[in-house]
Motif scaffolding. Structure first.
Motif, PDB file in Angstrom:
ATOM      1  N   MET A 121       0.731  -0.999   0.087  1.00 24.43           N
ATOM      2  CA  MET A 121       0.115   0.163  -0.068  1.00 24.43           C
ATOM      3  C   MET A 121       0.836   1.420   0.139  1.00 24.43           C
ATOM      4  SD  MET A 121      -2.850   1.277   2.741  1.00 24.43           S
ATOM      5  CE  MET A 121      -1.915   1.529   3.983  1.00 24.43           C
ATOM      6  N   GLY A 122       0.406   2.216  -0.920  1.00 26.37           N
ATOM      7  CA  GLY A 122       1.267   3.472  -1.019  1.00 26.37           C
ATOM      8  C   GLY A 122       0.948   4.315   0.097  1.00 26.37           C
ATOM      9  N   LYS A 123       1.716   5.007   0.964  1.00 19.55           N
ATOM     10  CA  LYS A 123       1.487   6.062   1.848  1.00 19.55           C
ATOM     11  C   LYS A 123       2.009   7.405   1.460  1.00 19.55           C
ATOM     12  CE  LYS A 123       0.572   3.199   5.904  1.00 19.55           C
ATOM     13  NZ  LYS A 123       0.760   3.090   7.499  1.00 19.55           N
ATOM     14  N   ARG A 124       2.146   8.478   2.185  1.00 23.00           N
ATOM     15  CA  ARG A 124       2.443   9.584   2.058  1.00 23.00           C
ATOM     16  C   ARG A 124       3.745   9.766   1.868  1.00 23.00           C
ATOM     17  NH1 ARG A 124      -1.991  10.278   5.592  1.00 23.00           N
ATOM     18  NH2 ARG A 124      -3.783  11.692   5.078  1.00 23.00           N
ATOM     19  N   THR A 125       4.588   9.245   2.747  1.00 20.03           N
ATOM     20  CA  THR A 125       6.056   8.927   3.121  1.00 20.03           C
ATOM     21  C   THR A 125       6.733   8.061   2.385  1.00 20.03           C
ATOM     22  OG1 THR A 125       5.986   8.397   5.099  1.00 20.03           O
ATOM     23  CG2 THR A 125       6.079  10.869   4.734  1.00 20.03           C
ATOM     24  N   SER A 126       6.003   6.773   2.553  1.00 17.35           N
ATOM     25  CA  SER A 126       6.835   5.525   2.175  1.00 17.35           C
ATOM     26  C   SER A 126       5.801   4.539   1.803  1.00 17.35           C
ATOM     27  CB  SER A 126       7.586   5.095   3.148  1.00 17.35           C
ATOM     28  OG  SER A 126       6.865   4.888   4.339  1.00 17.35           O
ATOM     29  N   ASN A 127       6.032   3.445   1.042  1.00 20.06           N
ATOM     30  CA  ASN A 127       5.322   2.307   0.711  1.00 20.06           C
ATOM     31  C   ASN A 127       5.283   1.233   1.915  1.00 20.06           C
ATOM     32  OD1 ASN A 127       4.806   3.643  -1.843  1.00 20.06           O
ATOM     33  ND2 ASN A 127       6.522   2.878  -2.647  1.00 20.06           N
ATOM     34  N   GLU A 128       4.107   0.662   2.400  1.00 19.07           N
ATOM     35  CA  GLU A 128       3.971  -0.220   3.214  1.00 19.07           C
ATOM     36  C   GLU A 128       3.795  -1.633   2.658  1.00 19.07           C
ATOM     37  OE1 GLU A 128       1.744  -1.076   7.288  1.00 19.07           O
ATOM     38  OE2 GLU A 128       1.529   1.071   6.407  1.00 19.07           O
ATOM     39  N   VAL A 129       4.498  -2.869   3.193  1.00 19.30           N
ATOM     40  CA  VAL A 129       3.777  -4.003   2.795  1.00 19.30           C
ATOM     41  C   VAL A 129       2.820  -4.521   3.724  1.00 19.30           C
ATOM     42  CG1 VAL A 129       4.707  -6.594   2.348  1.00 19.30           C
ATOM     43  CG2 VAL A 129       6.032  -4.658   1.633  1.00 19.30           C
ATOM     44  N   LEU A 130       1.706  -4.697   3.521  1.00 19.94           N
ATOM     45  CA  LEU A 130       0.506  -5.143   4.118  1.00 19.94           C
ATOM     46  C   LEU A 130       0.435  -6.672   4.660  1.00 19.94           C
ATOM     47  CD1 LEU A 130      -2.630  -2.799   2.903  1.00 19.94           C
ATOM     48  CD2 LEU A 130      -0.811  -2.479   4.931  1.00 19.94           C
ATOM     49  N   ASN A 131       0.835  -7.226   3.528  1.00 19.18           N
ATOM     50  CA  ASN A 131       0.564  -8.843   3.571  1.00 19.18           C
ATOM     51  C   ASN A 131       1.705  -9.423   2.888  1.00 19.18           C
ATOM     52  OD1 ASN A 131      -0.196 -11.137   4.549  1.00 19.18           O
ATOM     53  ND2 ASN A 131      -2.417 -10.476   4.876  1.00 19.18           N
ATOM     54  N   VAL A 132       2.027 -10.498   3.324  1.00 16.53           N
ATOM     55  CA  VAL A 132       2.580 -11.693   2.168  1.00 16.53           C
ATOM     56  C   VAL A 132       2.143 -12.851   2.432  1.00 16.53           C
ATOM     57  CG1 VAL A 132       5.000 -12.903   1.880  1.00 16.53           C
ATOM     58  CG2 VAL A 132       5.010 -10.600   3.124  1.00 16.53           C
TER      59      VAL A 132
END
Length: 592
Positions: A397-408
């Motif tokens: 998921m893209g965020k304002r400052t960085s991208n976050e891996v929600l799930n693998v």
């Protein structure tokens, strides 16, 4: 078309709508007689009249062959409601449900609660083409076809079994099994360790997919013999060399005489787009055309497409990592990634990017790409997964400052579990997206106000500039006109002074020559008085008047009575000749 017109004949059936007539014919399997009998009162049965012939044209029709007389509308009975068929799948069961089109979704759930013994509160009914619907939604409003397919999800309910079965099942699930796979045509054996949680169907599919489909063979019952031995029975099979293969060999990694498949992605491909095109084509060849739409381009481009558009258009990024050396790959691709529900959900809510990590060079390149875009944590996470845990599906998921891996999501999952984890990621993303939409709307509103203020300010500056330029032009024009006027006045003054200096001296009142005394009234009411010799030319008189600021080009000199225009006389004639002697009163008048 004839049946539709007959049923839609209001004089016969009371129906004047073609759509209702088609629905009625569908309910009666396009049996015209049955459709009309269904809407006409039982007292009158509709029968088709036989074709008219010459012999029967003169005889009255019989009661058995004639059409029924038309009944008034009050005799038309209520038409049958449209029924909808639903095929509902739940785990290993399939339930057929038939309800009226006017029913609500909740009525289907009540029927399923009785059939499946699943509480409505723990039941999620999925598969609606229009997305999730509430229990009070009327089926007619969904415009559904006659036959429909749905499925039930119960994430809070685990599969049930008896106490004794549970203990046995749990013991079996904790065991590992060594599968000895004999490929007769290749004349070699393969060893494969499998957890007890894997089903016979999955094992059979993997064996036939990987063993029999290689070398363009069709899967048959005699393609391979599978012998399963529990590791609790001894260590007889610990040494894989007993089965004719080196113990370093794994499934799908044998010698050149073993099973080989075309790689999904070429090794050391310089262009990511070309590699993804090859991946998509080979994936379609292996598993069919029904699969997620893989983004063709770099991971950076896929991230831009997913994260950096308008907030309302943003999506999650699904990164599919394939590994042909994993025994789970074929099952995951064919049963999970190619499931209609998964394909539809991914296509609607995700940008799906794929990569093949079977080759070490491709895996190293992927880790470099992930480190560049998501940081070292994601790359390190991928490194921790073993080959038999692939394939992986990373939800980013893209965020304002960085991208976050929600799930693998690992390869050892089911369609229901995969769908639930995708939906869970979507819930988190939707909450974040709503905040982003709100912030974006507020920011756009502020920018619009600022833009409007800037435009108004620029318009004001432009208006001031134009006004200032107009004033400057006006001032410049005034200065120019003043300069012209000044030059003209200076010229007139110079002429006046020259005329004044050129005038003969005024004669004395008493002299030897005749004297003419003239009084000249100016337009301002003043009088110019001067004496002239009677022999003085009229030109001298005109010069005298001009020297006082009244040039004869602009003014005319007139006598009072009788009225004469002196300026029209010959300037060379004398005052005596002009009869301006011994005295005369004249007045000046501006020429028109």
């Amino acid at each position: 078309a004839t049946e539709q017109v007959i049923v839609a004949d209001s004089a016969c059936t009371g129906i004047d709508n073609i759509a209702e007539a088609i629905t009625l014919l569908e309910l009666n399997n396009w049996d015209l007689v049955a459709a009309i009998n269904g809407v006409i009162n039982d007292c009158c049965i509709f029968r088709m009249a036989p074709p008219a012939t010459s012999s029967s044209s003169s005889s009255p029709p019989s009661s058995s062959s004639a059409f029924c007389p038309v009944l008034p509308s009050r005799h038309i009975v209520e038409r049958q409601p449209r029924m909808l068929n639903f095929r509902v799948e739940y785990r290993q069961r399939t339930v057929e449900v038939v309800v009226e089109e006017g029913s609500a979704v909740g009525e289907i759930k009540h029927i399923l609660e009785t059939e499946l013994q699943v509480p409505i509160s723990q039941m999620q009914l999925k598969g609606w083409k229009s997305g999730d619907v509430s229990d009070v939604t009327v089926l007619r409003s969904l415009h559904l076809p006659k036959n429909n397919s749905l499925y039930v999800l119960t994430p809070d309910i685990a599969p049930t079994a008896s106490t004794s079965q549970n203990s046995v099942l749990q013991e079996s699930l904790n065991q590992n099994f060594l599968l000895v796979i004999s490929h007769r045509e290749a004349q070699r054996d393969y060893n494969l360790n499998f957890p007890g949680s894997r089903t016979i169907q999955e094992v059979d599919f993997i064996v036939k997919k990987n063993i029999c489909f290689s070398n363009n063979q069709e899967p048959t019952e005699e393609c391979a013999d599978v012998h399963m031995v529990s590791d609790s029975e001894g260590d007889d099979f610990e040494d894989a060399s007993e089965f004719g293969v080196d113990e370093s060999e794994m499934f799908g990694m044998g010698s050149s005489t073993g099973c080989r498949k075309a790689a999904l992605m070429p090794e050391n491909s310089e262009n990511e787009s070309d590699a993804l095109l090859h991946f998509t084509a080979e994936f379609s060849t292996r598993y069919g055309e029904c699969h997620p739409v893989f983004f063709i381009g770099t991971l950076e481009a896929a991230s831009q497409e997913a994260f950096y558009g308008k907030a309302r258009d943003r999506k999650l990024l699904a990164i599919y990592l394939h590994n042909d050396e994993s025994v789970l790959s074929n099952v995951f691709c064919s049963q999970m990634m190619c499931a209609d529900s998964i394909v539809a959900y991914l296509s609607q809510n995700f940008i799906t990017w794929a990569w093949d990590v079977t080759k070490e060079a491709n895996k190293a390149r992927l880790l470099t790409i992930c480190t560049r875009h998501f940081g070292s944590v994601v790359a390190q996470t991928i490194r921790t997964y073993k080959t038999d845990q692939f394939p992986l599906l990373l939800i980013v998921m893209g965020k304002r400052t960085s991208n976050e891996v929600l799930n693998v999501i690992q390869g050892n999952t089911t369609v229901d579990e995969l769908m639930m984890r995708l939906m869970g990621a979507m819930e988190i993303f939707s909450a974040q997206q709503q905040e982003d939409i709100k912030d974006e709307d507020e920011r756009e509103a502020r920018e619009m106000v600022k833009r409007e203020q800037d435009e108004a300010y620029q318009l004001s500056l432009e208006a001031d500039r134009k006004k200032r330029e107009a004033q400057e032009r006006e001032q410049a024009e005034q200065l120019r006109l003043q300069q012209i006027q000044k030059e003209a006045d200076d010229e007139k003054e110079a002429i006046r002074l020259s005329l004044e200096h050129a005038l003969p001296p005024e004669p004395a009142e008493e002299g030897g020559e005749p004297i003419s005394k003239l009084r000249i009234r100016t337009p301002s009411g003043e009088f110019l008085v001067r004496r002239f010799l009677g022999s003085t030319k009229l030109q001298v008189l005109f010069d005298f008047v001009a020297s006082k600021g009244y040039p004869w080009d602009d003014f005319k000199l007139l006598t009072t009575f009788p009225r004469r225009n002196i300026t029209q006389l010959d300037p060379a004639s004398s005052l005596l000749e002009a009869k301006l002697f011994p005295q005369e009163t004249l007045f000046l008048e501006a020429k028109e």
